[in-house]
Write an enzyme that holds these catalytic residues in place. Structure first.
Site, PDB file in Angstrom:
ATOM      1  N   ARG A  45       0.856  -1.179   0.000  1.00 18.10           N
ATOM      2  CA  ARG A  45       0.000   0.000   0.000  1.00 18.10           C
ATOM      3  C   ARG A  45       0.899   1.239   0.000  1.00 18.10           C
ATOM      4  O   ARG A  45       1.947   1.242   0.661  1.00 18.10           O
ATOM      5  CB  ARG A  45      -0.888   0.046   1.254  1.00 18.10           C
ATOM      6  CG  ARG A  45      -2.036  -0.947   1.259  1.00 18.10           C
ATOM      7  CD  ARG A  45      -3.122  -0.567   0.256  1.00 18.10           C
ATOM      8  NE  ARG A  45      -4.244  -1.479   0.289  1.00 18.10           N
ATOM      9  CZ  ARG A  45      -4.395  -2.542  -0.505  1.00 18.10           C
ATOM     10  NH1 ARG A  45      -3.490  -2.836  -1.417  1.00 18.10           N
ATOM     11  NH2 ARG A  45      -5.472  -3.303  -0.412  1.00 18.10           N
ATOM     12  N   GLU A 100      -3.770   7.220  -5.019  1.00 15.10           N
ATOM     13  CA  GLU A 100      -4.102   6.655  -6.334  1.00 15.10           C
ATOM     14  C   GLU A 100      -5.424   7.219  -6.840  1.00 15.10           C
ATOM     15  O   GLU A 100      -6.336   7.413  -6.034  1.00 15.10           O
ATOM     16  CB  GLU A 100      -4.202   5.120  -6.206  1.00 15.10           C
ATOM     17  CG  GLU A 100      -2.855   4.515  -5.861  1.00 15.10           C
ATOM     18  CD  GLU A 100      -2.946   3.034  -5.476  1.00 15.10           C
ATOM     19  OE1 GLU A 100      -3.958   2.392  -5.780  1.00 15.10           O
ATOM     20  OE2 GLU A 100      -1.985   2.543  -4.866  1.00 15.10           O
ATOM     21  N   HIS A 114      -1.385  -0.089  -9.905  1.00 18.07           N
ATOM     22  CA  HIS A 114      -1.972  -1.010  -8.919  1.00 18.07           C
ATOM     23  C   HIS A 114      -2.562  -2.246  -9.612  1.00 18.07           C
ATOM     24  O   HIS A 114      -3.775  -2.452  -9.623  1.00 18.07           O
ATOM     25  CB  HIS A 114      -3.043  -0.299  -8.075  1.00 18.07           C
ATOM     26  CG  HIS A 114      -3.354  -1.019  -6.796  1.00 18.07           C
ATOM     27  ND1 HIS A 114      -3.623  -0.366  -5.607  1.00 18.07           N
ATOM     28  CD2 HIS A 114      -3.445  -2.347  -6.505  1.00 18.07           C
ATOM     29  CE1 HIS A 114      -3.863  -1.260  -4.667  1.00 18.07           C
ATOM     30  NE2 HIS A 114      -3.764  -2.464  -5.182  1.00 18.07           N
TER      31      HIS A 114
END
Ligand code: 8YV
Length: 314
Positions: free
Chosen positions: A232, A261, A279
């Protein structure tokens, strides 16, 4: 009558969305022009949530849905969900562990190889015709290097196995030693970073790991060290990382995850020694298919009064 499920984001594949819609009435919140109005209008109907990492399931959302019974997360990480709020309301939480382990570990290896061997830089080098004027600068070999893995859970162990197959020495850091595993444990992250050539972040996000990769840890990794993050963005002090890269206090970074993000720090865009992915840890057709099926299977099990398949411990 069908039960009503709130689908928070659109990452589930069309066949699984179709299946979800066959079994439930589905509110696609991400398609709603004014989500707040829908949440208010349908607050009494919603009995389940299909969530994902990019959409917070806050205490206020949980508390605003009096008939909510289950949150079925499309993903393994549940740091977007207020678990204590769910627990105190008696709302069950499930996730999709194991099935995305290999893809996520593969993503870490993609980044590790890409930054070490200048894969993206080399691709661009060929495309823009620079090859005709000379060779690409040399990369770095993986063999005999030390890789420090932060978080030796399922994904961390899958990365460790892959790194061992590349003849790397694996060490790890986490909340506790795992004596059954054949790797050296470091209780201190900076000490491990000092010892390692590569730091790979594979730990869960959330309060316990918030910002643990500090400027000091990056300095311990050092000028020849690379940071890989498939966990993360919150685990890294991102401004400190950007600064360390600008000042060449670390050699490079491979990043699948970011603090905000889908936005990435502008400074990273022009850096040759940084490889960035949007991601995609679990983003294969095969894995996203089984993830979607498991999300639905958990919902079905819950509403049939059967044991949950993959409950998240409260
Ligand atoms: C998934 C992830 O792609 O599983 C996780 O926690 O971060 C990703 O690998 C994501 O959750 C999909 O929603």
């Amino acid at each position: 009558m069908k039960r009503t499920i709130l689908l928070m984001g659109g990452l589930m594949l069309p066949p699984e969305i179709a299946e979800l819609e066959k079994q439930f009435e589905v509110i696609k919140l991400y398609r709603e022009p004014d989500p707040e109005v829908v949440l208010q209008d349908r607050r009494l109907d919603i009995q389940g949530i299909c969530s994902l990492y990019s959409r917070p399931v806050t205490k206020s959302l949980i508390d605003s849905l009096p008939n909510l019974e289950i949150i079925s997360q499309f993903g393994v990480g549940v740091d977007n969900i207020d678990l204590s709020a769910a627990k105190s309301r008696g709302v069950s939480v499930t996730n999709t562990p194991d099935i995305l382990t290999d893809d996520t570990a593969d993503t870490a290896m993609c980044l590790l190889l890409a930054v070490s061997r200048r894969v993206c830089e080399g691709d661009m080098f060929v495309r823009v015709g620079k090859w005709q004027s000379g060779p690409l600068p040399l990369g770095r070999a993986l063999k005999n290097k030390v890789v420090g893995i932060v978080g030796l859970g399922r994904i961390g162990q899958a990365i460790a196995r892959r790194c061992a197959a590349f003849d790397m020495t694996v060490v790890y850091h986490g909340p506790r030693a795992k004596p059954d595993l054949p790797y050296k444990y470091f209780s201190d992250l900076a000490a491990m970073a000092r010892h390692a050539d590569y730091l790979i972040l594979a730990c869960p996000g959330g309060e316990d790991t918030q910002g643990i990769v500090t400027a000091d840890v990056l300095d311990a990794l050092g000028r020849d060290g690379f940071l890989i993050n498939i966990s993360r963005g919150s685990v890294v002090d991102e401004p400190a990382l950007v600064q360390a890269l600008i000042e060449k206090r670390i050699a490079g970074a491979g990043l699948d995850v970011f603090q905000n993000e889908p936005h990435v720090p502008q400074e990273l865009i022009s850096m040759d020694n940084v490889v960035m992915l949007p991601h995609i840890g679990s983003a294969t057709v095969e894995t996203r298919t089984v993830m979607g099926r498991l999300v639905i299977a958990n919902l079905m099990a819950h509403f049939a009064g059967k044991p949950l398949i993959t409950p998240v411990a409260a």
